[in-house]
Design a protein around this motif. Sequence first.
Motif, PDB file in Angstrom:
ATOM      1  N   TYR A  46      17.537  28.391  44.214  1.00  0.00           N
ATOM      2  CA  TYR A  46      18.748  28.227  45.023  1.00  0.00           C
ATOM      3  C   TYR A  46      19.971  28.321  44.106  1.00  0.00           C
ATOM      4  N   TYR A  47      21.124  28.488  44.738  1.00  0.00           N
ATOM      5  CA  TYR A  47      22.374  28.423  43.980  1.00  0.00           C
ATOM      6  C   TYR A  47      23.337  27.494  44.707  1.00  0.00           C
ATOM      7  N   ILE A  99      11.871  23.454  40.163  1.00  0.00           N
ATOM      8  CA  ILE A  99      13.021  23.832  40.981  1.00  0.00           C
ATOM      9  C   ILE A  99      14.121  24.298  40.044  1.00  0.00           C
ATOM     10  N   ASN A 100      14.504  25.544  40.150  1.00  0.00           N
ATOM     11  CA  ASN A 100      15.575  26.099  39.340  1.00  0.00           C
ATOM     12  C   ASN A 100      16.806  26.322  40.220  1.00  0.00           C
ATOM     13  N   LEU A 101      17.876  25.630  39.883  1.00  0.00           N
ATOM     14  CA  LEU A 101      19.122  25.713  40.648  1.00  0.00           C
ATOM     15  C   LEU A 101      20.208  26.331  39.781  1.00  0.00           C
ATOM     16  N   ALA A 102      20.804  27.421  40.259  1.00  0.00           N
ATOM     17  CA  ALA A 102      21.928  28.044  39.557  1.00  0.00           C
ATOM     18  C   ALA A 102      23.222  27.369  39.987  1.00  0.00           C
ATOM     19  N   VAL A 109      23.199  35.329  40.256  1.00  0.00           N
ATOM     20  CA  VAL A 109      21.877  34.703  40.227  1.00  0.00           C
ATOM     21  C   VAL A 109      20.843  35.681  39.697  1.00  0.00           C
ATOM     22  N   LYS A 110      20.886  36.920  40.176  1.00  0.00           N
ATOM     23  CA  LYS A 110      19.911  37.918  39.731  1.00  0.00           C
ATOM     24  C   LYS A 110      20.055  38.200  38.238  1.00  0.00           C
ATOM     25  N   MET A 111      21.288  38.225  37.743  1.00  0.00           N
ATOM     26  CA  MET A 111      21.483  38.498  36.315  1.00  0.00           C
ATOM     27  C   MET A 111      20.950  37.349  35.468  1.00  0.00           C
ATOM     28  N   MET A 151      25.338  27.866  34.871  1.00  0.00           N
ATOM     29  CA  MET A 151      24.316  26.965  34.343  1.00  0.00           C
ATOM     30  C   MET A 151      23.066  27.052  35.198  1.00  0.00           C
ATOM     31  N   ILE A 152      21.955  26.671  34.597  1.00  0.00           N
ATOM     32  CA  ILE A 152      20.699  26.520  35.322  1.00  0.00           C
ATOM     33  C   ILE A 152      20.257  25.067  35.184  1.00  0.00           C
ATOM     34  N   ALA A 153      20.097  24.394  36.314  1.00  0.00           N
ATOM     35  CA  ALA A 153      19.515  23.052  36.329  1.00  0.00           C
ATOM     36  C   ALA A 153      18.059  23.203  36.738  1.00  0.00           C
TER      37      ALA A 153
END
Length: 393
Positions: free
Chosen positions: A222-223, A123-126, A209-211, A141-143
Amino acid sequence: MRRKRIDYEYRDRRDEINIKRQVARRQEVRGQRKRVEQKPTARVYKEAPPKAPQGKRNVRRRRLAQKRRMQGFFMVFGILFFLGLVYGGSKAYVALQKWEGKAEKPTFKVSASSPSEIEDEIINLAILGTDEDGFRADVSMIASFNTRTKALSLIGVPRDTRVIMTNEMTSILEKNGRTVPKRDGVYGECKLTELHAYAGEDNRCAFSVKMMEEILGIQVDYYVKVDLTAFRDIVDAIGGVDIEVKDRLYYVDPYQDLYIDLQPGFQHLDGKKAEQLVRFREGYAQKDLKRIQVQQDFMRAFLAKVCSTESIMKNMSSLIQVALDKTESDITLSEALKYVKYLKEIDPAKMTTVTIPGEGGRFFDMDEAGTKALIQSLIYGIETPESEQNMAE
């Protein structure tokens, strides 16, 4: 002679009246006796029910009365509880609808490739931290959480990272009549924090998010966007955070309404003081890179507080309320509930916090090869010599 006769007549008349009265009285008495004798006798049972002693009968009456009172209480309580559920449920539903409705409806959409089997476990959360008007993203950040290994990584991307907009981004800006930046002859070049502003109100998070997907080579699920007001309220909602302030932090900028004054040492920070800690950077030699490290240390302490059982039970309602009111995310309630079970499995002490490698200046130029190796190691568990070197640094 006449008078004497009159007296005799009066006496005889009086005696006659008395006799009649006595007769009437005797008849009345005989009638009463007769009525009493004719009164039906009480029905006699063959087996009369046993009578409880006076004390036990009173106890039974009290118990019956108490039972009726309890039944009435629970009936009233049940009605009130039902009405509370209906009222609270309707308020919660409205709040959740409002929260889900705050997510962007971007006109910028790029079809993503299907995730691989290993990416299904990740799971990648911005996490985007903005100023109060939401214009610029000062924190990116990316969690990343692995549901199989339970490993949590927090990857910081400096706000001044040099990025170049994709063709899809520049096309949507041109279509919407918005400005496309151009630096040193490169069309669409800007800082990562500026990308959020150039994108426009409906596409800010979508662009950011896309960048991050482009420069990190990952897929973001998700963000969540948090402004400074929400940050302060969230910290206060969990009762503050205990952390060591390692340096003397002092900075004043009336233009930004920014006043930072923190002494070094282990201390308890409320929302306002926590904001001072995570926003300070001018006094650091490494500027934004040092600030990212401090922000990551704060996130570790924050998660330790949030994930503790005592904090969850004590502050969950206020934390949820602030999250619904003050944050923005594209995750739905049903999706969020799927991941609640992982909260207790997060160990903040084992969380890995890093910043992508590169060189800073007016722009931060990321090391693409080093960043790729770092991502391969942290997120996908693929070790390379470059990743070991980055982790050591």
